[in-house]
Design a protein around this motif. Sequence first.
Motif, PDB file in Angstrom:
ATOM      1  N   THR A 135      12.497  44.334   7.539  1.00 49.76           N
ATOM      2  CA  THR A 135      13.280  44.627   8.735  1.00 49.76           C
ATOM      3  C   THR A 135      14.768  44.629   8.425  1.00 49.76           C
ATOM      4  O   THR A 135      15.272  43.733   7.740  1.00 49.76           O
ATOM      5  N   PHE A 136      15.453  45.638   8.930  1.00 48.29           N
ATOM      6  CA  PHE A 136      16.908  45.679   8.880  1.00 48.29           C
ATOM      7  C   PHE A 136      17.384  46.200  10.226  1.00 48.29           C
ATOM      8  O   PHE A 136      17.166  47.360  10.569  1.00 48.29           O
ATOM      9  N   GLN A 137      17.992  45.299  11.007  1.00 43.94           N
ATOM     10  CA  GLN A 137      18.430  45.639  12.359  1.00 43.94           C
ATOM     11  C   GLN A 137      17.253  46.259  13.124  1.00 43.94           C
ATOM     12  O   GLN A 137      16.241  45.607  13.308  1.00 43.94           O
ATOM     13  N   GLY A 138      17.366  47.516  13.561  1.00 47.42           N
ATOM     14  CA  GLY A 138      16.279  48.127  14.320  1.00 47.42           C
ATOM     15  C   GLY A 138      15.322  48.948  13.476  1.00 47.42           C
ATOM     16  O   GLY A 138      14.469  49.670  14.007  1.00 47.42           O
ATOM     17  N   LEU A 139      15.440  48.830  12.152  1.00 51.13           N
ATOM     18  CA  LEU A 139      14.559  49.568  11.235  1.00 51.13           C
ATOM     19  C   LEU A 139      13.495  48.624  10.694  1.00 51.13           C
ATOM     20  O   LEU A 139      13.811  47.587  10.114  1.00 51.13           O
ATOM     21  N   GLN A 140      12.215  48.971  10.902  1.00 51.54           N
ATOM     22  CA  GLN A 140      11.105  48.168  10.409  1.00 51.54           C
ATOM     23  C   GLN A 140      10.198  49.022   9.539  1.00 51.54           C
ATOM     24  O   GLN A 140       9.871  50.152   9.895  1.00 51.54           O
ATOM     25  N   VAL A 148       6.690  53.164   9.975  1.00 55.16           N
ATOM     26  CA  VAL A 148       8.132  52.974  10.088  1.00 55.16           C
ATOM     27  C   VAL A 148       8.515  53.019  11.560  1.00 55.16           C
ATOM     28  O   VAL A 148       8.132  53.952  12.283  1.00 55.16           O
ATOM     29  N   ILE A 149       9.253  52.007  12.000  1.00 56.89           N
ATOM     30  CA  ILE A 149       9.716  51.919  13.382  1.00 56.89           C
ATOM     31  C   ILE A 149      11.241  51.984  13.379  1.00 56.89           C
ATOM     32  O   ILE A 149      11.905  51.236  12.656  1.00 56.89           O
ATOM     33  N   VAL A 150      11.803  52.873  14.184  1.00 58.96           N
ATOM     34  CA  VAL A 150      13.254  52.989  14.308  1.00 58.96           C
ATOM     35  C   VAL A 150      13.633  52.716  15.757  1.00 58.96           C
ATOM     36  O   VAL A 150      13.267  53.482  16.658  1.00 58.96           O
ATOM     37  N   ILE A 164       9.732  56.808  -0.826  1.00 54.03           N
ATOM     38  CA  ILE A 164      11.148  56.738  -1.208  1.00 54.03           C
ATOM     39  C   ILE A 164      11.849  55.652  -0.398  1.00 54.03           C
ATOM     40  O   ILE A 164      12.604  54.837  -0.937  1.00 54.03           O
ATOM     41  N   LEU A 165      11.597  55.627   0.918  1.00 51.73           N
ATOM     42  CA  LEU A 165      12.223  54.623   1.784  1.00 51.73           C
ATOM     43  C   LEU A 165      11.787  53.216   1.375  1.00 51.73           C
ATOM     44  O   LEU A 165      12.615  52.294   1.295  1.00 51.73           O
ATOM     45  N   ALA A 166      10.500  53.031   1.116  1.00 51.29           N
ATOM     46  CA  ALA A 166       9.994  51.720   0.715  1.00 51.29           C
ATOM     47  C   ALA A 166      10.613  51.274  -0.606  1.00 51.29           C
ATOM     48  O   ALA A 166      10.952  50.098  -0.789  1.00 51.29           O
ATOM     49  N   LEU A 167      10.789  52.216  -1.517  1.00 55.60           N
ATOM     50  CA  LEU A 167      11.382  51.897  -2.821  1.00 55.60           C
ATOM     51  C   LEU A 167      12.837  51.465  -2.662  1.00 55.60           C
ATOM     52  O   LEU A 167      13.259  50.430  -3.202  1.00 55.60           O
ATOM     53  N   LEU A 168      13.612  52.246  -1.924  1.00 57.35           N
ATOM     54  CA  LEU A 168      15.043  51.961  -1.790  1.00 57.35           C
ATOM     55  C   LEU A 168      15.309  50.660  -1.041  1.00 57.35           C
ATOM     56  O   LEU A 168      16.253  49.935  -1.357  1.00 57.35           O
ATOM     57  N   LYS A 207      15.216  61.764   9.760  1.00 61.77           N
ATOM     58  CA  LYS A 207      14.117  61.182  10.524  1.00 61.77           C
ATOM     59  C   LYS A 207      14.374  59.734  10.948  1.00 61.77           C
ATOM     60  O   LYS A 207      13.835  59.280  11.968  1.00 61.77           O
ATOM     61  N   ILE A 208      15.182  58.996  10.181  1.00 60.00           N
ATOM     62  CA  ILE A 208      15.398  57.591  10.533  1.00 60.00           C
ATOM     63  C   ILE A 208      16.714  57.381  11.285  1.00 60.00           C
ATOM     64  O   ILE A 208      17.212  56.269  11.417  1.00 60.00           O
ATOM     65  N   GLY A 209      17.259  58.468  11.809  1.00 57.62           N
ATOM     66  CA  GLY A 209      18.407  58.393  12.718  1.00 57.62           C
ATOM     67  C   GLY A 209      19.649  57.783  12.094  1.00 57.62           C
ATOM     68  O   GLY A 209      20.038  58.124  10.975  1.00 57.62           O
ATOM     69  N   THR A 210      20.266  56.841  12.824  1.00 58.41           N
ATOM     70  CA  THR A 210      21.528  56.257  12.358  1.00 58.41           C
ATOM     71  C   THR A 210      21.359  55.512  11.042  1.00 58.41           C
ATOM     72  O   THR A 210      22.336  55.342  10.296  1.00 58.41           O
ATOM     73  N   TYR A 211      20.145  55.092  10.743  1.00 56.41           N
ATOM     74  CA  TYR A 211      19.915  54.355   9.499  1.00 56.41           C
ATOM     75  C   TYR A 211      19.915  55.288   8.286  1.00 56.41           C
ATOM     76  O   TYR A 211      19.955  54.827   7.145  1.00 56.41           O
ATOM     77  N   GLY A 212      19.888  56.593   8.551  1.00 56.59           N
ATOM     78  CA  GLY A 212      19.969  57.552   7.458  1.00 56.59           C
ATOM     79  C   GLY A 212      21.275  57.421   6.683  1.00 56.59           C
ATOM     80  O   GLY A 212      21.330  57.691   5.476  1.00 56.59           O
ATOM     81  N   LYS A 213      22.331  56.987   7.393  1.00 58.21           N
ATOM     82  CA  LYS A 213      23.625  56.801   6.731  1.00 58.21           C
ATOM     83  C   LYS A 213      23.588  55.650   5.732  1.00 58.21           C
ATOM     84  O   LYS A 213      24.471  55.536   4.871  1.00 58.21           O
TER      85      LYS A 213
END
Length: 228
Positions: A135-140, A148-150, A164-168, A207-213
């Motif tokens: 979990t990071f803020q609203g990203l699970q 993945v929950i945003v 890729i997301l899980a790796l990073l 796809k992951i919105g603001t967390y894409g940044k």
Amino acid sequence: MNKERILVVDDEEDICEIIKFNLENEGYDVSVAYSAEEALKLDLNSYNLLLLDVMMGEISGFKLANTLKNSSRFNNIPLIFITAKGAENDTLTGFSLGADDYIQKPFSIKEVIARVKAVLTRSHVALESNEEVWTFQGLQIDVDGKIVIVDGNKVSLSKKEFEILALLTHKAGKVYSREDIIMRVWNDEDNVLDRTVDVNVTRLRKKIGTYGKRIVTRQGYGYCFDNE
């Protein structure tokens, strides 16, 4: 294929050089630091494993490990303690600080190599089989459930985008080269280009919105997830 990187931190230069020489012969990319202070000046996230001597200068191996453990940027780096001490309490202290293994001096180089290989293997398995929800803020990210929950909403990702997301996010702050990502996500598939990674990352960011940044491009190096 990129070599796995190992950092040896020990104030005995001959020990560092012996370990470095033999691990390099096993195919690893090995760096050395002769104090914890020197190690802290390095990009520790770029290493797959740290070998720490316990008895060093002002900052001991235990103190360095505690510093890493208390930082969200570093607490997933595998650690092996190297020490001349044989007391049970020191071993327990090491494991309480998140050590993955413990080697006592004097040691055989074969033992060091075997323990390094075992810890790195366990580290890879943990990444592949991690059942916890990250979990990071609203990203699970539910690695086991592939969900993945945003901000409360389930997001549909392709298999490659999810991996890729899980790796990073597994080691947030660690920079993965495109070659690293291809090796870990596409495995032995042929003719996978760097551009393929870039396209998947671009789609993932959207796809992951603001967390894409948070998926940052390190020019000339690769990608990382910035959680600072």
